[in-house]
Design an enzyme around this catalytic site. Structure first.
Site, PDB file in Angstrom:
ATOM      1  N   GLU A 100      31.760  44.289  40.133  1.00 59.34           N
ATOM      2  CA  GLU A 100      30.852  43.327  40.715  1.00 59.34           C
ATOM      3  C   GLU A 100      31.488  42.213  41.197  1.00 59.34           C
ATOM      4  O   GLU A 100      31.227  41.047  41.065  1.00 59.34           O
ATOM      5  CB  GLU A 100      29.885  42.925  39.548  1.00 59.34           C
ATOM      6  CG  GLU A 100      28.586  42.434  40.157  1.00 59.34           C
ATOM      7  CD  GLU A 100      27.943  43.105  41.154  1.00 59.34           C
ATOM      8  OE1 GLU A 100      27.663  44.478  40.817  1.00 59.34           O
ATOM      9  OE2 GLU A 100      27.457  42.584  42.099  1.00 59.34           O
TER      10      GLU A 100
HETATM   11  C1  LIG Z   1      33.846  51.001  34.621  1.00 56.95           C
HETATM   12  C2  LIG Z   1      33.685  50.685  36.032  1.00 56.95           C
HETATM   13  C3  LIG Z   1      32.298  50.747  36.527  1.00 56.95           C
HETATM   14  C4  LIG Z   1      32.146  50.470  37.938  1.00 56.95           C
HETATM   15  N1  LIG Z   1      30.955  50.743  38.336  1.00 56.95           N
HETATM   16  C5  LIG Z   1      30.396  50.685  39.660  1.00 56.95           C
HETATM   17  C6  LIG Z   1      29.176  51.096  39.969  1.00 56.95           C
HETATM   18  O1  LIG Z   1      28.164  51.280  39.432  1.00 56.95           O
HETATM   19  N2  LIG Z   1      29.051  51.095  41.608  1.00 56.95           N
HETATM   20  C7  LIG Z   1      30.089  50.767  42.306  1.00 56.95           C
HETATM   21  O2  LIG Z   1      29.943  50.833  43.700  1.00 56.95           O
HETATM   22  N3  LIG Z   1      31.352  50.631  41.934  1.00 56.95           N
HETATM   23  C8  LIG Z   1      31.406  50.317  40.481  1.00 56.95           C
HETATM   24  N4  LIG Z   1      32.898  50.122  40.169  1.00 56.95           N
HETATM   25  C9  LIG Z   1      33.859  49.661  40.993  1.00 56.95           C
HETATM   26  C10 LIG Z   1      34.367  48.461  40.850  1.00 56.95           C
HETATM   27  O3  LIG Z   1      33.191  47.389  41.511  1.00 56.95           O
HETATM   28  C11 LIG Z   1      35.447  48.125  41.723  1.00 56.95           C
HETATM   29  O4  LIG Z   1      36.577  48.815  40.980  1.00 56.95           O
HETATM   30  C12 LIG Z   1      36.016  46.868  41.928  1.00 56.95           C
HETATM   31  O5  LIG Z   1      35.190  46.211  43.178  1.00 56.95           O
HETATM   32  C13 LIG Z   1      37.430  46.575  42.673  1.00 56.95           C
HETATM   33  O6  LIG Z   1      37.786  47.484  43.419  1.00 56.95           O
HETATM   34  P1  LIG Z   1      39.155  48.470  43.361  1.00 56.95           P
HETATM   35  O7  LIG Z   1      39.108  49.106  41.997  1.00 56.95           O
HETATM   36  O8  LIG Z   1      39.125  49.267  44.510  1.00 56.95           O
HETATM   37  O9  LIG Z   1      40.349  47.246  43.175  1.00 56.95           O
HETATM   38  P2  LIG Z   1      40.770  46.778  44.399  1.00 56.95           P
HETATM   39  O10 LIG Z   1      39.998  46.481  45.500  1.00 56.95           O
HETATM   40  O11 LIG Z   1      42.079  47.709  44.663  1.00 56.95           O
HETATM   41  O12 LIG Z   1      41.621  45.517  43.705  1.00 56.95           O
HETATM   42  C14 LIG Z   1      42.840  45.387  43.064  1.00 56.95           C
HETATM   43  C15 LIG Z   1      43.463  44.114  43.035  1.00 56.95           C
HETATM   44  O13 LIG Z   1      43.577  43.248  44.036  1.00 56.95           O
HETATM   45  C16 LIG Z   1      42.895  42.308  44.067  1.00 56.95           C
HETATM   46  N5  LIG Z   1      42.311  42.166  45.612  1.00 56.95           N
HETATM   47  C17 LIG Z   1      41.758  43.243  46.373  1.00 56.95           C
HETATM   48  N6  LIG Z   1      41.502  42.352  47.636  1.00 56.95           N
HETATM   49  C18 LIG Z   1      41.790  41.327  47.546  1.00 56.95           C
HETATM   50  C19 LIG Z   1      41.757  40.130  48.403  1.00 56.95           C
HETATM   51  N7  LIG Z   1      41.390  40.494  49.845  1.00 56.95           N
HETATM   52  N8  LIG Z   1      42.182  38.957  48.033  1.00 56.95           N
HETATM   53  C20 LIG Z   1      42.666  39.014  47.084  1.00 56.95           C
HETATM   54  N9  LIG Z   1      42.889  39.688  46.202  1.00 56.95           N
HETATM   55  C21 LIG Z   1      42.282  41.139  46.449  1.00 56.95           C
HETATM   56  C22 LIG Z   1      41.661  42.501  43.201  1.00 56.95           C
HETATM   57  O14 LIG Z   1      41.171  41.228  42.841  1.00 56.95           O
HETATM   58  C23 LIG Z   1      42.331  43.108  42.345  1.00 56.95           C
HETATM   59  O15 LIG Z   1      42.941  42.178  41.364  1.00 56.95           O
HETATM   60  C24 LIG Z   1      33.113  50.187  38.791  1.00 56.95           C
HETATM   61  C25 LIG Z   1      34.356  50.307  38.267  1.00 56.95           C
HETATM   62  C26 LIG Z   1      34.573  50.676  36.960  1.00 56.95           C
HETATM   63  C27 LIG Z   1      35.987  50.453  36.407  1.00 56.95           C
END
Ligand SMILES: Cc1cc2nc3c(=O)[nH]c(=O)nc-3n(C[C@H](O)[C@H](O)[C@H](O)COP(=O)(O)OP(=O)(O)OC[C@H]3O[C@@H](n4cnc5c(N)ncnc54)[C@H](O)[C@@H]3O)c2cc1C
Ligand SMILES: Cc1cc2nc3c(=O)[nH]c(=O)nc-3n(C[C@H](O)[C@H](O)[C@H](O)COP(=O)(O)OP(=O)(O)OC[C@H]3O[C@@H](n4cnc5c(N)ncnc54)[C@H](O)[C@@H]3O)c2cc1C
Lengths: 598, 259
Positions: free
Chosen positions: A439
């Protein structure tokens, strides 16, 4: 493992003082704290008796994907979900026209708090359904609402939110799932979504997936995203679930926690494309997502509180029962309950006071969301919308970070027994770890606070917020007595927050890298000071209740003690964060990636 | 088919309160809840009315301070209305007095069936239901684990020590049900909303035509001569196994005369 107890008195206090539920009768007929507590008692009993006992099996057994692609939830869950639907707890705050109770969102949030404490893995199914219902309520056509909402409001059909893709996480704008119109008003959706919570399961008769995708000539980035309804079973002419849509759960993740909540890789359109129905207009998907963001983020912030509350209850029981060492003043040769040791007390006080502060913040935020949505006067709506916008990233990030911290503290209180799974505290900590990630990661929340929320209305929103805090300082001094000692530390903390905010306002525009570098410590400072401010308000309310001769002396004295501890011992940490906020980005980039590694 | 369920409202067992050394009775100032024992009767009644396809469930309760907390729970489960007898004259009422009051309240309606629990969770004399039946001149069946209605009568499976008796009884009658025989439903959100506007008829002893002298402390055939705290549980004996633990356990059990 200790049983969960519904924290009804604390909820009453938060609903009365921070959400000001009694003041909602202007726009929500018949709603007041007493009526609401009547619901919460029964809802709490349900959570305690039906859902809490299933928390453990949810963790050990988890949801599993079968060879045929279906997903089976842990033993006892189908029956518990049926009972949940029958009791109707999911419907409380939705539109009466579709079978909801028309209550303020605040009330359903209180139900959600207890549900998440009882069983977080379970709570995510209703939570995601709630998100989908809100999206449809705000942006769906009348026909779509009539088709889907009644069954979703009861919970007979569940909902999901499909945003994330392998290359589109924090950056939703990078998503690639395609939606092609086929000429009859419907679309065919194809693509892969990952991490989809409750993407498939056996709890409900149908699953209504809301999917973000791109139409063929959509502009790039967030401006080209559209939102679609993709039911697991396409509805027959009579509105009942019919043929299976071209959407499947292709695998589920093995996770640290929330094992019962299936986190699915979803494949849309493996065969001839999944039938999808556009919500609203093309390319408006991201704007629609924003309208429900406050609620969704508030709910996730709430889970930090829920887990911390449950961990606190259990730690307290353990600390009273476990004897070890001799506390100062105990008779020679005695083995004292560990709660008599100052260091264990510190851990418990830290938990207690932070749980109180979180609850105050979250229900203040909830009240603002309701007033922003439903208050009859436009200027009240606007002011509350601004407040909710400002509080949302704090609620989400500060409370989920604290959820992880305090469930970890609970493990510490349990000593070695905390690290073994038997006691159950380890599960709370493992379950909590996702909450700072999904989220919108907490890093993204901090950026949102600094880059979007501080500049709102030319900085006047944050200025008013700081003024409100200062007004409380004055009030504490006027009230005197046991709340007077809270005034000095609060005043000092508000001053450092104001100064630091001023620094960001001056330097952030010219040097965005500096503002972004300081965003996370700034959010933490904001959380601490807001928590201190609201604890002080809680103490003031308690003081007034005591002066008025309340018969709940014990409870209100405890609130003052908890707030005093927070303001005098936790709040001063805010001063230490100033240097990190105002240091700029240079030091963070002082090392190259290879130097970071050596 | 109309069913009356006797429901007792009791102090929350999780927060039982204290005894008052003056009156030697429980301080009843905290709020009362539906006795879990009676939730089975309520559920049973709702199921029977449902199966019959017509009729209503009415609750009858006697409680101090016009307490309705437990009645609201049962109304939220689905009962249609309630009669509450509350009167200062009832303080100290014994089981027979209670039965007189309940019988008078039930007598104002003419139910096909009266349900009660086998015994309450707090007083548990287990004597009220049979006394109510006697006062109303109704046949009574006790320890029911299953009830089916058929024509003008009920078929009851009656729990016994080594199985059950199959009993048939004409209606109207009174049946007391044992705990755990059905799974009481949780009040639903809509049920709680609806319960707020369901009628609770509050009546006094005089309304029922009962002489205040025949109930309460005055009419009671009982007197509480003293109250004492329950003795603290003695700590158990720890047997360290030095190769003879089994013998010592046998000796211990022998002493208790359980072998
Ligand atoms: C158990 C679980 C349930 C989930 N449920 C859903 C769901 O129901 N529906 C759905 O759509 N998604 C869902 N997600 C996905 C979740 O919302 C994403 O994992 C989350 O948005 C982070 O994206 P990412 O994993 O690609 O991490 P990344 O975006 O790759 O982030 C990696 C790190 O980089 C940092 N970062 C990334 N971009 C920036 C920036 N511009 N500036 C500074 N820091 C940055 C982040 O803060 C983080 O620390 C779920 C994930 C999990 C693990
Ligand atoms: C010392 C003392 C003081 C009391 N003071 C008061 C008072 O101030 N005000 C007052 O109203 N009563 C008062 N009572 C009455 C008391 O609440 C019980 O109703 C009564 O003693 C029944 O005994 P029991 O619980 O052993 O019934 P049991 O025979 O064990 O009960 C069996 C079943 O009968 C039915 N039943 C029993 N009692 C009631 C009831 N009250 N209402 C509806 N159904 C019932 C229930 O279905 C119950 O499960 C007092 C009793 C005592 C002993």
């Amino acid at each position: 493992m200790t049983e969960y107890r519904a924290p009804l008195r604390d909820l009453r206090h938060a609903l009365a003082c921070f959400a000001d539920l009694d003041g909602m009768s202007d726009f929500a007929e018949g709603v007041d704290v007493d009526t609401t507590m009547g619901f919460l008692e029964e809802a709490g009993r349900f959570m305690v008796e039906v859902l809490a006992p299933l928390n453990r099996v949810g963790d050990t057994q988890g949801s599993v994907r079968n060879d045929d692609g279906s997903v089976t939830t842990p033993d006892g869950w189908v029956e518990a979900y049926r009972q949940y639907v029958e009791a109707g707890w999911g419907a409380v705050s939705f539109d009466e026209a579709y079978g909801g109770g028309g209550f303020p969102h605040t009330v359903s949030l209180a139900i959600q708090e207890m549900m998440t404490s009882a069983n977080m893995g379970f709570s995510l199914c209703p939570l995601l359904t709630q998100g989908a219902i809100e999206m449809l309520t705000h942006h769906g056509s009348e026909e779509q609402k009539e088709t889907y909402l009644p069954k979703m409001v009861t919970g007979e059909w569940a909902g999901t939110m499909n945003l994330t893709e392998p290359d589109a996480g924090s950056d939703v704008g990078a998503l690639r799932t395609r939606a092609v119109p086929v000429g009859d008003g419907t679309y065919r959706i194809s693509g892969t979504k990952i991490f989809i919570t409750y993407g498939d399961h056996d709890l409900s008769d149908n699953i209504i997936h809301l999917v973000l995708a791109r139409t063929p000539d959509a502009p790039p980035g967030t401006k080209g995203i559209s939102c679609f309804i993709v039911p697991k079973f396409v509805l027959d002419d009579d509105g009942s679930p019919g043929v299976r849509n071209d959407v499947a759960c292709v695998s589920i993740e093995h996770k640290i926690g929330i094992h019962a909540s299936p986190t699915c890789v979803m494949s849309f359109g493996e065969n001839d494309g999944a039938v999808g129905y556009l919500i609203g207009e093309e390319n408006q998907g991201m704007r629609y997502m924003f309208t429900m963001m406050n609620n969704a983020r508030l709910s996730v912030g709430l889970s930090g509180l829920s887990l911390a509350e449950r961990a606190l209850q259990q730690s307290l029981t353990y600390a009273v029962e476990r004897t070890q060492g001799r506390a100062i003043g105990a008779p020679a040769g005695a083995s004292s309950p560990i709660i008599d040791h100052p260091d264990v007390r510190r851990m418990l006080m830290s938990m207690r006071s932070k749980v109180d502060a979180m609850r105050a913040l979250l229900y203040l935020d909830a009240g603002a969301v309701d007033r922003a949505d439903r208050h009859p006067e436009a200027d009240v709506r606007v002011r509350n919308d601004e407040l909710a916008q400002l509080l949302t990233p704090i609620s989400k990030a500060w409370c989920t970070d604290l959820g992880v911290e305090l469930t970890s503290t609970a493990i510490q209180i349990h000593g070695g027994m905390g690290y073994v799974e038997e006691t159950g505290v380890a599960q709370y900590w493992r379950d909590s770890r996702i909450t700072p990630i999904y989220e919108g990661t907490n890093g993204i929340q901090a950026m949102d606070l600094v880059m979007r929320k501080l500049p709102m209305d030319g900085g006047r929103v944050i200025t008013r917020f700081l003024d409100d805090m200062s007004a409380t300082v004055a009030e504490l001094r006027r009230a005197g007595g046991p709340v007077d000692p809270l005034a000095d530390p609060l005043e000092a903390a508000v001053a450092v927050l104001a100064e630091t905010t001023g620094w960001l306002a001056e330097n952030g525009m010219g040097d965005p890298a500096a503002a972004l570098a300081g965003a996370t410590p700034y959010l933490e400072m904001m959380g601490l000071v807001t928590g201190g401010w609201l604890s002080a308000r809680s103490a003031l309310a308690a003081h007034r209740a005591l002066e008025a001769g309340t018969d709940d002396q014990d409870f209100y004295r405890a609130k003052i003690a908890s707030a005093s501890y927070f303001c005098t011992q936790e709040l001063p940490r805010a001063h230490g964060l100033r240097a990190a906020v105002t240091a700029g980005a240079e030091a963070l980039f002082a090392l190259t990636p290879s130097q970071l590694g050596s | 088919m109309n069913v009356v369920v006797c429901v007792k409202q009791i102090p929350d067992p999780a927060d039982p309160g204290e005894l008052d050394p003056e009156t030697k009775t429980l301080k009843r100032d905290s709020k009362l809840i539906l006795d879990e024992s009676d939730s089975y009767g309520v559920e049973m009644a709702l199921q029977l009315v449902d199966a019959a396809g017509e009729g209503e469930v009415t609750l009858v309760s006697m409680a101090p301070n016009n307490e309705v907390g437990g009645l609201r729970t049962a109304l939220a489960m689905g009962a249609a209305s309630a009669v509450l007898v509350s009167d200062e004259a009832l303080a100290g009422t014994d089981a027979l007095g209670t039965a007189k009051v309940l019988a008078a309240a039930i007598g104002r309606t003419s139910p096909d069936l009266v349900l009660a629990a086998t015994e309450s969770s707090d007083g548990y004399t287990g004597t009220v239901p049979a006394q109510v039946a006697e006062l109303l001149g109704l046949p009574s069946v006790t320890f029911a684990k299953e009830i089916a209605v058929d024509g003008g009568g009920v078929h009851v499976k009656r729990q016994t020590e080594d199985g059950y008796d199959s009993v048939e009884c004409p209606m109207p009658c009174l049946v007391s049900v044992t705990a755990g025989v059905v799974e009481p439903r949780y009040p639903s959100f809509k049920g709680i909303m609806a319960a707020k506007s369901k009628p609770v008829d509050e009546v006094t002893v005089a309304d029922l035509g009962i002489d205040a002298g025949s109930v309460g402390w005055a009419g009671g055939g009982q007197e509480i001569v003293g109250i004492e705290p329950a003795p603290a549980r003695e700590s158990g004996e720890v047997i360290e196994d030095e190769g003879d633990a089994h013998e010592r356990i046998v000796a211990f059990l022998d002493e208790l005369k359980v072998l």
